[in-house]
Design a protein around this motif. Sequence first.
Motif, PDB file in Angstrom:
ATOM      1  N   THR A   1       7.768 -24.464  29.360  1.00 13.38           N
ATOM      2  CA  THR A   1       7.549 -23.263  28.541  1.00 13.38           C
ATOM      3  C   THR A   1       8.870 -22.707  28.052  1.00 13.38           C
ATOM      4  OG1 THR A   1       5.444 -22.671  29.586  1.00 13.38           O
ATOM      5  CG2 THR A   1       6.710 -20.882  28.598  1.00 13.38           C
ATOM      6  N   PHE A   2       9.876 -22.673  28.937  1.00 10.57           N
ATOM      7  CA  PHE A   2      11.204 -22.223  28.510  1.00 10.57           C
ATOM      8  C   PHE A   2      11.705 -23.070  27.340  1.00 10.57           C
ATOM      9  CE2 PHE A   2      12.751 -20.333  32.847  1.00 10.57           C
ATOM     10  CZ  PHE A   2      11.862 -19.292  32.691  1.00 10.57           C
ATOM     11  N   ASP A   3      11.531 -24.376  27.425  1.00  7.61           N
ATOM     12  CA  ASP A   3      11.992 -25.258  26.348  1.00  7.61           C
ATOM     13  C   ASP A   3      11.257 -24.960  25.046  1.00  7.61           C
ATOM     14  OD1 ASP A   3      13.705 -26.462  28.142  1.00  7.61           O
ATOM     15  OD2 ASP A   3      12.406 -28.193  28.510  1.00  7.61           O
ATOM     16  N   GLN A   4       9.969 -24.709  25.132  1.00  9.93           N
ATOM     17  CA  GLN A   4       9.185 -24.380  23.944  1.00  9.93           C
ATOM     18  C   GLN A   4       9.671 -23.075  23.309  1.00  9.93           C
ATOM     19  OE1 GLN A   4       7.414 -27.089  22.837  1.00  9.93           O
ATOM     20  NE2 GLN A   4       5.412 -26.092  22.888  1.00  9.93           N
ATOM     21  N   ILE A   5       9.891 -22.077  24.143  1.00  5.75           N
ATOM     22  CA  ILE A   5      10.319 -20.769  23.630  1.00  5.75           C
ATOM     23  C   ILE A   5      11.711 -20.856  23.020  1.00  5.75           C
ATOM     24  CG2 ILE A   5      10.914 -18.405  24.297  1.00  5.75           C
ATOM     25  CD1 ILE A   5       8.650 -18.596  26.393  1.00  5.75           C
ATOM     26  N   SER A   6      12.629 -21.555  23.689  1.00  6.74           N
ATOM     27  CA  SER A   6      13.980 -21.696  23.135  1.00  6.74           C
ATOM     28  C   SER A   6      13.943 -22.389  21.782  1.00  6.74           C
ATOM     29  CB  SER A   6      14.867 -22.496  24.097  1.00  6.74           C
ATOM     30  OG  SER A   6      15.187 -21.743  25.247  1.00  6.74           O
ATOM     31  N   LYS A   7      13.127 -23.436  21.666  1.00  2.00           N
ATOM     32  CA  LYS A   7      13.050 -24.147  20.396  1.00  2.00           C
ATOM     33  C   LYS A   7      12.486 -23.248  19.299  1.00  2.00           C
ATOM     34  CE  LYS A   7      11.501 -28.433  18.208  1.00  2.00           C
ATOM     35  NZ  LYS A   7      10.837 -29.752  18.395  1.00  2.00           N
ATOM     36  N   ALA A   8      11.483 -22.451  19.638  1.00  4.89           N
ATOM     37  CA  ALA A   8      10.862 -21.559  18.653  1.00  4.89           C
ATOM     38  C   ALA A   8      11.831 -20.483  18.187  1.00  4.89           C
ATOM     39  CB  ALA A   8       9.606 -20.926  19.244  1.00  4.89           C
ATOM     40  N   VAL A   9      12.494 -19.828  19.137  1.00  2.16           N
ATOM     41  CA  VAL A   9      13.428 -18.759  18.785  1.00  2.16           C
ATOM     42  C   VAL A   9      14.618 -19.318  18.019  1.00  2.16           C
ATOM     43  CG1 VAL A   9      15.001 -17.012  19.712  1.00  2.16           C
ATOM     44  CG2 VAL A   9      12.702 -17.257  20.674  1.00  2.16           C
ATOM     45  N   ALA A  10      15.112 -20.470  18.431  1.00  2.00           N
ATOM     46  CA  ALA A  10      16.228 -21.092  17.724  1.00  2.00           C
ATOM     47  C   ALA A  10      15.857 -21.406  16.281  1.00  2.00           C
ATOM     48  CB  ALA A  10      16.663 -22.371  18.445  1.00  2.00           C
ATOM     49  N   HIS A  11      14.630 -21.889  16.079  1.00  2.00           N
ATOM     50  CA  HIS A  11      14.176 -22.204  14.718  1.00  2.00           C
ATOM     51  C   HIS A  11      14.144 -20.949  13.849  1.00  2.00           C
ATOM     52  CE1 HIS A  11      11.787 -23.819  11.432  1.00  2.00           C
ATOM     53  NE2 HIS A  11      10.963 -22.793  11.592  1.00  2.00           N
ATOM     54  N   VAL A  12      13.587 -19.864  14.381  1.00  2.00           N
ATOM     55  CA  VAL A  12      13.496 -18.630  13.605  1.00  2.00           C
ATOM     56  C   VAL A  12      14.886 -18.072  13.320  1.00  2.00           C
ATOM     57  CG1 VAL A  12      12.714 -16.228  13.650  1.00  2.00           C
ATOM     58  CG2 VAL A  12      11.183 -18.057  14.420  1.00  2.00           C
ATOM     59  N   TYR A  13      15.736 -18.011  14.342  1.00  2.00           N
ATOM     60  CA  TYR A  13      17.062 -17.435  14.156  1.00  2.00           C
ATOM     61  C   TYR A  13      17.878 -18.240  13.149  1.00  2.00           C
ATOM     62  CZ  TYR A  13      21.557 -15.302  15.201  1.00  2.00           C
ATOM     63  OH  TYR A  13      22.756 -14.649  15.082  1.00  2.00           O
ATOM     64  N   ALA A  14      17.812 -19.570  13.257  1.00  2.00           N
ATOM     65  CA  ALA A  14      18.577 -20.417  12.341  1.00  2.00           C
ATOM     66  C   ALA A  14      18.080 -20.305  10.913  1.00  2.00           C
ATOM     67  CB  ALA A  14      18.508 -21.876  12.801  1.00  2.00           C
ATOM     68  N   SER A  15      16.812 -19.906  10.731  1.00  2.00           N
ATOM     69  CA  SER A  15      16.247 -19.783   9.383  1.00  2.00           C
ATOM     70  C   SER A  15      16.799 -18.581   8.636  1.00  2.00           C
ATOM     71  CB  SER A  15      14.722 -19.672   9.463  1.00  2.00           C
ATOM     72  OG  SER A  15      14.317 -18.364   9.855  1.00  2.00           O
ATOM     73  N   GLY A  16      17.375 -17.623   9.363  1.00  2.00           N
ATOM     74  CA  GLY A  16      17.848 -16.389   8.757  1.00  2.00           C
ATOM     75  C   GLY A  16      16.894 -15.229   8.931  1.00  2.00           C
ATOM     76  N   ALA A  17      15.666 -15.509   9.390  1.00  2.00           N
ATOM     77  CA  ALA A  17      14.716 -14.433   9.672  1.00  2.00           C
ATOM     78  C   ALA A  17      15.102 -13.735  10.974  1.00  2.00           C
ATOM     79  CB  ALA A  17      13.296 -14.979   9.769  1.00  2.00           C
ATOM     80  N   PHE A  18      14.786 -12.463  11.083  1.00  2.00           N
ATOM     81  CA  PHE A  18      15.062 -11.673  12.280  1.00  2.00           C
ATOM     82  C   PHE A  18      13.930 -11.899  13.273  1.00  2.00           C
ATOM     83  CE2 PHE A  18      14.697  -7.762  14.778  1.00  2.00           C
ATOM     84  CZ  PHE A  18      16.009  -7.537  15.167  1.00  2.00           C
ATOM     85  N   PRO A  19      14.206 -12.483  14.457  1.00  2.00           N
ATOM     86  CA  PRO A  19      13.115 -12.776  15.400  1.00  2.00           C
ATOM     87  C   PRO A  19      12.668 -11.552  16.194  1.00  2.00           C
ATOM     88  CG  PRO A  19      15.203 -13.609  16.253  1.00  2.00           C
ATOM     89  CD  PRO A  19      15.506 -13.018  14.907  1.00  2.00           C
ATOM     90  N   VAL A  20      11.350 -11.356  16.229  1.00  2.50           N
ATOM     91  CA  VAL A  20      10.722 -10.340  17.068  1.00  2.50           C
ATOM     92  C   VAL A  20       9.748 -11.070  17.984  1.00  2.50           C
ATOM     93  CG1 VAL A  20       9.236  -8.309  17.154  1.00  2.50           C
ATOM     94  CG2 VAL A  20      10.939  -8.542  15.320  1.00  2.50           C
ATOM     95  N   VAL A  21      10.049 -11.074  19.279  1.00  4.48           N
ATOM     96  CA  VAL A  21       9.259 -11.843  20.248  1.00  4.48           C
ATOM     97  C   VAL A  21       8.349 -10.896  21.024  1.00  4.48           C
ATOM     98  CG1 VAL A  21       9.330 -13.470  22.166  1.00  4.48           C
ATOM     99  CG2 VAL A  21      11.165 -13.482  20.436  1.00  4.48           C
ATOM    100  N   LEU A  22       7.057 -11.211  21.007  1.00  7.10           N
ATOM    101  CA  LEU A  22       6.071 -10.436  21.752  1.00  7.10           C
ATOM    102  C   LEU A  22       5.784 -11.170  23.055  1.00  7.10           C
ATOM    103  CD1 LEU A  22       3.483  -9.823  18.842  1.00  7.10           C
ATOM    104  CD2 LEU A  22       5.583  -8.538  19.336  1.00  7.10           C
TER     105      LEU A  22
END
Length: 375
Positions: A152-173
């Motif tokens: 799960t940690f690996d999944q979350i890191s990959k998701a957040v990294a993708h959003v952050y690298a895109s330039g969008a501001f990540p908001v995690v619920l």
Amino acid sequence: MAHDHLDLPENSGPEARYAVEREAQLPTTAWEREVARGLELGLPGADSLVDKRIPTFSRGELPHFAGINTFLKAPYVEDVRGCGAYDVAILGAPFDGGTTYRSGTRFGPQGIRKISALYGPYSFELGVDLRESITIADLGDVFTIPGNIEKTFDQISKAVAHVYASGAFPVVLGGDHSIGYPTVRGVAQHLDGNLGIIHFDRHVDTQETDLDERMHTTPWFHATDLPNVPPKNLVQIGIGGWQAPRPGVKVGRERGTTIMTVTDCVEMGIEAAAARALDVAWDGADAVWLSFDVDCLDAAFVPGTGWPEPGGFLPREVLRFIQLVAERPLAGIEVVECSPPYDNAEITSLIATRIICDTLGCLVRAGHLPRRGQP
């Protein structure tokens, strides 16, 4: 339409005067576009309706009780490869495999999205209309793996990294607070310099393991093991009560993290406390991550959480604190430990929603959003 001057009653308070004057300056372009889209996609309303802006099928903000629950009724973006086209990306991390007492935070993203329909995009006091200022997309939830916290940690890191690298501001619920480690890891890998952390909580969450695993009591031990997330840039706000495991306190002492209790913050004043938190988090850092655990508020205001603790912040105190923190830019925000099965009248999910909205509103007001293309 903007107005150069408004005649307001002299008895209006300064904040109210600002709010009323500011509202007159806000555009309505995005709202008008939403109305037109609703009529096009949802069909014009019945002939008997006087208000011709109302479609047959609800498409947009109104009515608040209708529609599919995304955060603030933002568009659901199924193709996450396109999230960089938006200023802000919402993503849920529905996981409670790191809880050590009351579970239920896997339903946190659902609960937050549901009650967020209560809100519109405009804040009276802040003088900000999110709909007119930024674009928001809801990417849905990360595919978490119940029973396997490391995957799960690996999944979350990959998701957040993708959003952050895109330039969008990540908001995690969230999700329980174990996700603090993989969210920070996802951002830190895209930074050349250091990442600071502003952490609101009643619990230190800095021990190495709990129940022989990396749980929701351990994220900051492992986050500050990352080479560019130094413990000197971790500031922990609201710590106290009878649920602060001594191993975590020992780690904080040894690593030199900064801790500010509720009493510390109240006695020095929220403004001074926020200034100190920002000084610590930004000292030599290139970016700062905001991690907000709802249990930093007094238990009376957040019944829907896994480890409620009396003696926490009042809502108005923590909202003021968040508004001051968001006067500086942020790398992103997570709101964790919201457990709808234990909630009453959705008030815990509501404060989670308010924290996010105020953070975004203050980032807009300070000119830090939109920031598209500038991760």
